[in-house]
Design an enzyme around this catalytic site. Structure first.
Site, PDB file in Angstrom:
ATOM      1  N   GLN A  17       4.536   8.108   0.696  1.00 53.83           N
ATOM      2  CA  GLN A  17       5.570   8.195  -0.335  1.00 53.83           C
ATOM      3  C   GLN A  17       5.132   7.830  -1.755  1.00 53.83           C
ATOM      4  O   GLN A  17       5.481   8.519  -2.716  1.00 53.83           O
ATOM      5  CB  GLN A  17       6.764   7.296   0.048  1.00 53.83           C
ATOM      6  CG  GLN A  17       7.916   7.418  -0.923  1.00 53.83           C
ATOM      7  CD  GLN A  17       9.108   6.532  -0.660  1.00 53.83           C
ATOM      8  OE1 GLN A  17       9.936   6.347  -1.529  1.00 53.83           O
ATOM      9  NE2 GLN A  17       9.240   5.975   0.520  1.00 53.83           N
ATOM     10  N   LEU A  72      -8.582  20.578   3.719  1.00 53.26           N
ATOM     11  CA  LEU A  72     -10.006  20.341   3.472  1.00 53.26           C
ATOM     12  C   LEU A  72     -10.438  19.094   4.220  1.00 53.26           C
ATOM     13  O   LEU A  72      -9.845  18.031   4.056  1.00 53.26           O
ATOM     14  CB  LEU A  72     -10.208  20.126   1.960  1.00 53.26           C
ATOM     15  CG  LEU A  72     -11.614  20.298   1.413  1.00 53.26           C
ATOM     16  CD1 LEU A  72     -12.126  21.716   1.644  1.00 53.26           C
ATOM     17  CD2 LEU A  72     -11.619  19.986  -0.079  1.00 53.26           C
ATOM     18  N   ASP A 168       7.400   1.921  -3.170  1.00 54.17           N
ATOM     19  CA  ASP A 168       6.731   3.229  -3.139  1.00 54.17           C
ATOM     20  C   ASP A 168       7.088   4.074  -4.355  1.00 54.17           C
ATOM     21  O   ASP A 168       6.255   4.350  -5.203  1.00 54.17           O
ATOM     22  CB  ASP A 168       7.141   3.980  -1.862  1.00 54.17           C
ATOM     23  CG  ASP A 168       6.354   3.511  -0.645  1.00 54.17           C
ATOM     24  OD1 ASP A 168       5.256   2.972  -0.825  1.00 54.17           O
ATOM     25  OD2 ASP A 168       6.845   3.682   0.474  1.00 54.17           O
ATOM     26  N   GLY A 247      22.039 -10.563 -15.079  1.00 57.92           N
ATOM     27  CA  GLY A 247      22.041 -10.861 -16.509  1.00 57.92           C
ATOM     28  C   GLY A 247      23.021 -11.961 -16.859  1.00 57.92           C
ATOM     29  O   GLY A 247      23.468 -12.717 -15.994  1.00 57.92           O
TER      30      GLY A 247
HETATM   31  N1  COA Z   1     -10.473  14.785   5.255  1.00 58.07           N
HETATM   32  C1  COA Z   1     -11.103  13.867   6.017  1.00 58.07           C
HETATM   33  N2  COA Z   1     -10.675  12.575   6.146  1.00 58.07           N
HETATM   34  C2  COA Z   1      -9.563  12.247   5.459  1.00 58.07           C
HETATM   35  C3  COA Z   1      -8.852  13.142   4.648  1.00 58.07           C
HETATM   36  C4  COA Z   1      -9.361  14.475   4.571  1.00 58.07           C
HETATM   37  N3  COA Z   1      -8.748  15.410   3.833  1.00 58.07           N
HETATM   38  N4  COA Z   1      -7.793  12.505   4.107  1.00 58.07           N
HETATM   39  C5  COA Z   1      -7.837  11.250   4.572  1.00 58.07           C
HETATM   40  N5  COA Z   1      -8.885  11.086   5.398  1.00 58.07           N
HETATM   41  C6  COA Z   1      -9.314   9.878   6.092  1.00 58.07           C
HETATM   42  C7  COA Z   1      -9.859   8.841   5.160  1.00 58.07           C
HETATM   43  O1  COA Z   1     -11.154   9.178   4.746  1.00 58.07           O
HETATM   44  C8  COA Z   1      -9.771   7.576   5.999  1.00 58.07           C
HETATM   45  O2  COA Z   1     -10.901   7.493   6.814  1.00 58.07           O
HETATM   46  P1  COA Z   1     -11.813   6.165   6.896  1.00 58.07           P
HETATM   47  O3  COA Z   1     -10.867   5.017   7.122  1.00 58.07           O
HETATM   48  O4  COA Z   1     -12.704   6.464   8.041  1.00 58.07           O
HETATM   49  O5  COA Z   1     -12.514   6.009   5.602  1.00 58.07           O
HETATM   50  C9  COA Z   1      -8.580   7.854   6.933  1.00 58.07           C
HETATM   51  O6  COA Z   1      -8.217   9.228   6.690  1.00 58.07           O
HETATM   52  C10 COA Z   1      -7.390   6.947   6.736  1.00 58.07           C
HETATM   53  O7  COA Z   1      -6.997   6.868   5.374  1.00 58.07           O
HETATM   54  P2  COA Z   1      -5.945   5.732   4.923  1.00 58.07           P
HETATM   55  O8  COA Z   1      -5.516   6.011   3.518  1.00 58.07           O
HETATM   56  O9  COA Z   1      -6.521   4.370   5.142  1.00 58.07           O
HETATM   57  O10 COA Z   1      -4.689   6.029   5.875  1.00 58.07           O
HETATM   58  P3  COA Z   1      -3.870   5.097   6.891  1.00 58.07           P
HETATM   59  O11 COA Z   1      -2.907   6.005   7.556  1.00 58.07           O
HETATM   60  O12 COA Z   1      -4.776   4.331   7.773  1.00 58.07           O
HETATM   61  O13 COA Z   1      -3.087   4.054   5.961  1.00 58.07           O
HETATM   62  C11 COA Z   1      -1.635   3.475   4.136  1.00 58.07           C
HETATM   63  C12 COA Z   1      -1.942   4.472   5.259  1.00 58.07           C
HETATM   64  C13 COA Z   1      -0.476   4.037   3.327  1.00 58.07           C
HETATM   65  C14 COA Z   1      -1.242   2.125   4.729  1.00 58.07           C
HETATM   66  C15 COA Z   1      -2.886   3.315   3.240  1.00 58.07           C
HETATM   67  O14 COA Z   1      -3.300   4.594   2.799  1.00 58.07           O
HETATM   68  C16 COA Z   1      -2.679   2.422   2.030  1.00 58.07           C
HETATM   69  O15 COA Z   1      -2.644   1.193   2.135  1.00 58.07           O
HETATM   70  N6  COA Z   1      -2.538   3.039   0.837  1.00 58.07           N
HETATM   71  C17 COA Z   1      -2.427   2.307  -0.414  1.00 58.07           C
HETATM   72  C18 COA Z   1      -1.073   1.730  -0.603  1.00 58.07           C
HETATM   73  C19 COA Z   1       0.022   2.748  -0.517  1.00 58.07           C
HETATM   74  O16 COA Z   1       0.068   3.718  -1.234  1.00 58.07           O
HETATM   75  N7  COA Z   1       0.979   2.458   0.362  1.00 58.07           N
HETATM   76  C20 COA Z   1       2.236   3.146   0.404  1.00 58.07           C
HETATM   77  C21 COA Z   1       2.251   4.363   1.157  1.00 58.07           C
HETATM   78  S1  COA Z   1       3.858   5.040   1.004  1.00 58.07           S
END
Ligand code: COA
Length: 426
Positions: A17, A72, A168, A247
């Site tokens: 989000q 991709l 978010d 406020g």
């Molecule tokens: N091709 C290949 N791999 C991909 C990809 C693509 N197009 N897009 C994502 N990935 C992979 C990443 O490289 C990562 O791999 P790695 O851990 O081996 O390096 C993996 O997907 C997971 O990415 P991540 O962003 O850590 O996803 P998650 O589902 O584990 O965590 C969140 C989700 C939201 C908790 C995390 O992204 C986060 O903390 N984000 C920052 C804070 C945030 O925005 N939170 C609010 C979300 S609403």
């Protein structure tokens, strides 16, 4: 009339989000937003909270309007080549991956800068540098760690999270402002820069009035908080204050006619000092206009429970809309508690495009919130969200100018999935 961000191309690596709300706003302002998604899977929200079988969820569609989607695999060597080509062609890269993901993909800031020094790289993380910088974060974690939850709810109840997605969507808004600011800076500096917003920081920014009160506590009790009038001592941290206004003008949520059966038959009522005499007339207490216990705001602070109980006797004789009409004639600030059903049916919100009906090939018609920011010379059109990889070939050919054999080679590498066929919903 041209769209304000026409000509700006965004490489959108966002998911869930926070990031998608940011890039959706930029897309509404006319930026070409290219959403990069994992082949076969895509943004995880496509499949979360499914209501119509085989259609992208509302969670996804309502956060990804006006974008194009390319699949991709950025861990595939050919995928990395395509990503490098995209970085060269874009103005902004936006991402909200978990900490370190972009580095592990092989695209740390230093590498990106070498590929395209003009690129702005915008990131959302849960926390800024410090003890929690490596943590993954979702909405409610940000609300809890940003000071919102400790100050929301009733004094004697649990901390509460709010329905508004301030962690978010709030952080997405902050990031969008950072991006357009960096774009403006680039017009005279010629170089890109990093833009980062931590969700904790974004929430704290929105909860700044509570940090104000934290410091006021050092100088005595917070007299506008209900607990002051109730004679309950303050501790050393800002307490939860129920529906007290944030406020200097005391306010409360009060029952209206029908509250026994309608969970939203309530009105927020503000005893704004300049209209106090009008309030006294409306509720039938003209004597309070001159009575020393009620006439001036400081005298009223220790009697807020009694005063609001008396106002509620009046609001309970009216529906929330009748009360709103009567009070607004006298400029008394108030607001009916509107349900999502009432908002969805509100014709004035439809007329301004804040609530829009969108057609989608797999789910048919649905309602969404359109662009709440209105520009007089750059209107926003809300277009449906893309299917997973819908624009993969279009982007390879049109943006990256690859020829047919290059496109075929990329497909053969397994770095992406073929675009879906788009058919209208039956
Ligand atoms: N091709 C290949 N791999 C991909 C990809 C693509 N197009 N897009 C994502 N990935 C992979 C990443 O490289 C990562 O791999 P790695 O851990 O081996 O390096 C993996 O997907 C997971 O990415 P991540 O962003 O850590 O996803 P998650 O589902 O584990 O965590 C969140 C989700 C939201 C908790 C995390 O992204 C986060 O903390 N984000 C920052 C804070 C945030 O925005 N939170 C609010 C979300 S609403």
């Amino acid at each position: 009339m041209t769209q304000a961000l026409k000509g700006v191309r965004i490489l959108d690596f966002t998911h869930v989000q926070s990031g998608p709300t940011c890039t959706q706003l930029l897309a509404w302002f006319g930026a070409d937003v290219i959403k990069v998604e994992r082949p076969g899977v895509g943004d995880i929200t496509r499949g979360q909270l499914i209501d119509v079988p085989n259609a992208d969820s509302l969670y996804f569609t309502m956060l990804n309007h006006n974008k194009r989607s390319i699949t991709l695999d950025t861990k595939n060597p050919k995928g990395k080549e395509v990503l490098t080509a995209l970085i060269k062609k874009c103005d902004v890269l936006v991402e909200n991956f978990g900490p370190g993901v972009l580095d592990r993909m092989g695209f740390p800031w230093e590498t990106i800068q070498k590929i395209n020094p003009k690129l702005i790289v915008a990131s959302i993380k849960g926390f800024g540098p410090g003890p929690y910088e490596d943590c993954k974060v979702y909405e409610n974690v940000a609300q809890c760690t940003g000071g919102s939850a400790s100050t929301t709810g009733f004094r004697d109840g649990l901390p509460l999270v709010t329905g508004a997605q301030i962690g978010d969507s709030g952080t997405g808004l902050h990031l969008a402002l950072g991006i357009v600011t960096a774009l403006y800076h680039r017009t005279h500096s010629g170089v890109g820069q990093r833009v980062t917003v931590a969700m904790q920081d974004g929430v704290l920014n929105l909860a700044r009035v509570k940090l104000r009160d934290q410091q006021r506590l050092a100088h005595g009790p917070l007299k506008e908080y209900s607990q002051f009038g109730e004679g309950i001592p303050f501790g050393d941290a800002v307490p939860r204050a129920g529906n007290d206004s944030g406020g200097g003008q005391p306010g409360r949520i009060l029952k209206c006619k029908g509250w026994e059966t309608d969970p939203n038959a309530y009105l927020y009522f503000i005893t704004q000092a300049p209209v106090w005499e009008k309030i006294c007339d409306v509720i039938g207490e003209p004597g309070w206009k001159t009575h020393p216990d009620y006439a001036k705001p400081p005298a009223r602070l220790s009697r807020l429970n009694e005063i609001f109980a008396r106002i509620e006797q009046w609001t309970m004789t009216k529906t929330k809309f009748e009360a709103m009409d009567i009070l607004n004639k006298d400029d008394i600030p108030c607001g009916p508690i509107l349900s999502m059903k009432e908002l969805a049916e509100d014709q004035s919100l439809r007329a301004t495009g804040t609530v829009v009906e969108v057609d989608h090939p797999k789910r048919g018609k649905y309602l969404s919130v359109g662009n709440p920011i209105k520009l007089s010379a750059s209107p926003s059109d809300v277009k449906r969200s893309p299917l997973l990889g819908e624009h993969t070939d279009e982007i390879l050919k049109q943006v990256l100018e690859f020829n047919d054999s290059q496109v075929a080679e990329i497909h053969a590498s397994g770095a992406l999935t073929p675009p879906p066929k788009v058919q209208a919903a039956e």
